[in-house]
Scaffold this motif. Structure first.
Motif, PDB file in Angstrom:
ATOM      1  N   GLU A   1       0.681  -1.132   0.156  1.00  0.00           N
ATOM      2  CA  GLU A   1       0.071  -0.029  -0.054  1.00  0.00           C
ATOM      3  C   GLU A   1       0.945   1.218  -0.021  1.00  0.00           C
ATOM      4  N   LYS A   2       2.001   1.222   0.574  1.00  0.00           N
ATOM      5  CA  LYS A   2       2.828   2.398   0.725  1.00  0.00           C
ATOM      6  C   LYS A   2       3.795   2.461  -0.538  1.00  0.00           C
ATOM      7  N   GLY A   3       3.682   1.525  -1.257  1.00  0.00           N
ATOM      8  CA  GLY A   3       4.379   1.595  -2.593  1.00  0.00           C
ATOM      9  C   GLY A   3       5.700   0.934  -2.681  1.00  0.00           C
ATOM     10  N   PHE A   4       5.982   0.210  -1.750  1.00  0.00           N
ATOM     11  CA  PHE A   4       7.107  -0.726  -1.345  1.00  0.00           C
ATOM     12  C   PHE A   4       6.990  -2.163  -1.894  1.00  0.00           C
ATOM     13  N   HIS A   5       8.092  -2.767  -2.202  1.00  0.00           N
ATOM     14  CA  HIS A   5       7.872  -4.187  -2.416  1.00  0.00           C
ATOM     15  C   HIS A   5       8.258  -4.701  -1.036  1.00  0.00           C
ATOM     16  N   PRO A   6       7.595  -5.799  -0.719  1.00  0.00           N
ATOM     17  CA  PRO A   6       8.110  -6.747   0.679  1.00  0.00           C
ATOM     18  C   PRO A   6       9.419  -7.366   0.305  1.00  0.00           C
ATOM     19  N   GLU A   7      10.237  -7.061   1.444  1.00  0.00           N
ATOM     20  CA  GLU A   7      11.344  -7.949   1.418  1.00  0.00           C
ATOM     21  C   GLU A   7      11.346  -9.189   2.014  1.00  0.00           C
ATOM     22  N   VAL A   8      12.312  -9.945   2.041  1.00  0.00           N
ATOM     23  CA  VAL A   8      12.809 -11.302   2.856  1.00  0.00           C
ATOM     24  C   VAL A   8      12.557 -10.789   4.313  1.00  0.00           C
ATOM     25  N   THR A   9      12.938  -9.798   4.849  1.00  0.00           N
ATOM     26  CA  THR A   9      13.061  -9.256   6.065  1.00  0.00           C
ATOM     27  C   THR A   9      11.844  -8.318   6.255  1.00  0.00           C
ATOM     28  N   VAL A  10      10.513  -8.817   6.203  1.00  0.00           N
ATOM     29  CA  VAL A  10       9.370  -7.879   6.163  1.00  0.00           C
ATOM     30  C   VAL A  10       9.177  -7.222   7.665  1.00  0.00           C
ATOM     31  N   TRP A  11       9.367  -7.830   8.595  1.00  0.00           N
ATOM     32  CA  TRP A  11       9.121  -7.195   9.749  1.00  0.00           C
ATOM     33  C   TRP A  11       9.894  -5.826  10.336  1.00  0.00           C
ATOM     34  N   ASN A  12      11.268  -5.895   9.378  1.00  0.00           N
ATOM     35  CA  ASN A  12      12.055  -4.793   9.781  1.00  0.00           C
ATOM     36  C   ASN A  12      11.481  -3.666   8.890  1.00  0.00           C
ATOM     37  N   GLN A  13      11.070  -4.082   7.602  1.00  0.00           N
ATOM     38  CA  GLN A  13      10.407  -2.956   7.019  1.00  0.00           C
ATOM     39  C   GLN A  13       9.105  -2.438   7.566  1.00  0.00           C
ATOM     40  N   VAL A  14       8.179  -3.466   8.284  1.00  0.00           N
ATOM     41  CA  VAL A  14       6.878  -2.668   8.855  1.00  0.00           C
ATOM     42  C   VAL A  14       7.129  -1.808  10.069  1.00  0.00           C
TER      43      VAL A  14
END
Length: 290
Positions: A166-179
């Motif tokens: 939704e924020k315009g980013f691709h989810p990475e393997v380390t998804v919780w670090n992104q979140v």
């Protein structure tokens, strides 16, 4: 390290169907992004005999993995997030060869994240989220708290990936670090589920309420891919018609639960059509007005 691998990738670069070559080195002792290899050599080709070819190397006590991927398969991975590492390899990899700026354009396209691709990815994650969340609720209601807890962890993971898209980013393997950076409210839900001192059933009960609220407010936007497709014609759609539509195949396994959820939330209307049997109707579906 690049010097050691140069003879390998230079041979590939000389082939006319090679579009680009990227190199990504391992940056920390445990590296899920590189599958713990010291270096990834990612080669994108056109019209490959084998869509995905992998070869492993070892040199000077180092390890390397070479992935040769046809551009059609790579685009499928990008559109559906079905192999997230490949997206990170393209975004973060160093270009060591490209033909007609192919990789540069690909990197730019990933940064821009076109709306059509974004809508498809949201629909995929939303469909998985609905399925997983419904299973967690059902397991909770039947007293299977540990299984419900497990499904809730998955549900939060899908919710996190949805929020990132939704924020315009691709989810990475380390998804919780992104979140944690992008959507801290969802990160706090995850923390509450796994770190709270409350009994397991109480934690799940709180998560069911929180996730239901979060999912409900996202339902129409998350289902935009499906709704846009259904609005292409005036007539309502049967489930069978939707099931065979080529643009829905990436979330077809979760489509039934997704549709039932959208009906329940008033996003889709049920249109009954008569059958030959008395008091038996075909269910068809049509998007409700905004």
């Amino acid at each position: 390290m690049e010097d050691v691998l140069r003879p390998i990738y230079q041979e590939r670069a000389s082939q006319s169907n090679t579009l680009g070559i990227l190199l990504l080195e391992k940056m920390k002792p445990i590296s899920p992004v590189t599958d713990n290899f010291d270096v990834i050599l990612f080669i994108i080709v056109r019209d490959a005999e084998e869509l995905w070819y992998v070869k492993h190397y070892e040199f000077n006590n180092k390890s390397a993995a070479m992935h040769i991927v046809d551009e059609t398969l790579l685009q499928h991975w990008i559109d559906t997030s079905s192999y997230r590492r490949s997206v990170e390899w393209v975004i973060n990899g160093t270009i060591v060869f490209e033909r007609n700026e192919y990789v540069s354009h690909l990197k730019e396209n990933l940064r821009e994240f076109p709306q059509k691709t974004r809508d498809l990815k949201k629909a995929i994650e939303f469909a998985k989220l609905i399925r997983s969340y419904s299973e967690s609720k059902d397991l909770y209601d039947s007293g299977q708290y540990l299984d419900s807890y497990s499904r809730m962890v998955h549900s939060l993971h899908y919710l996190a990936r949805l929020a990132i898209i939704e924020k315009g980013f691709h989810p990475e393997v380390t998804v919780w670090n992104q979140v944690k950076r992008i959507e801290p409210e969802i990160y706090k839900l995850y923390q509450e589920l796994i770190e709270s001192g409350e009994p397991t059933d109480k934690r799940i009960q709180l998560m069911i309420l929180a996730v239901e609220h979060s999912v409900s407010k996202r339902s129409r936007a998350s289902a935009r891919h499906l709704l846009t497709l259904m609005n292409e014609r005036e007539e309502p759609w049967s489930f069978g018609e939707l099931k065979v539509h080529p643009e829905i195949q990436e979330y077809i396994l979760d489509l039934s639960s997704m549709i039932e959820y959208l009906v329940d939330k008033g996003v889709l209307n049920v249109i009954l059509q008569e059958t030959k049997g008395p008091q038996i109707f075909h269910r068809t579906y049509k998007p409700a007005a905004d």
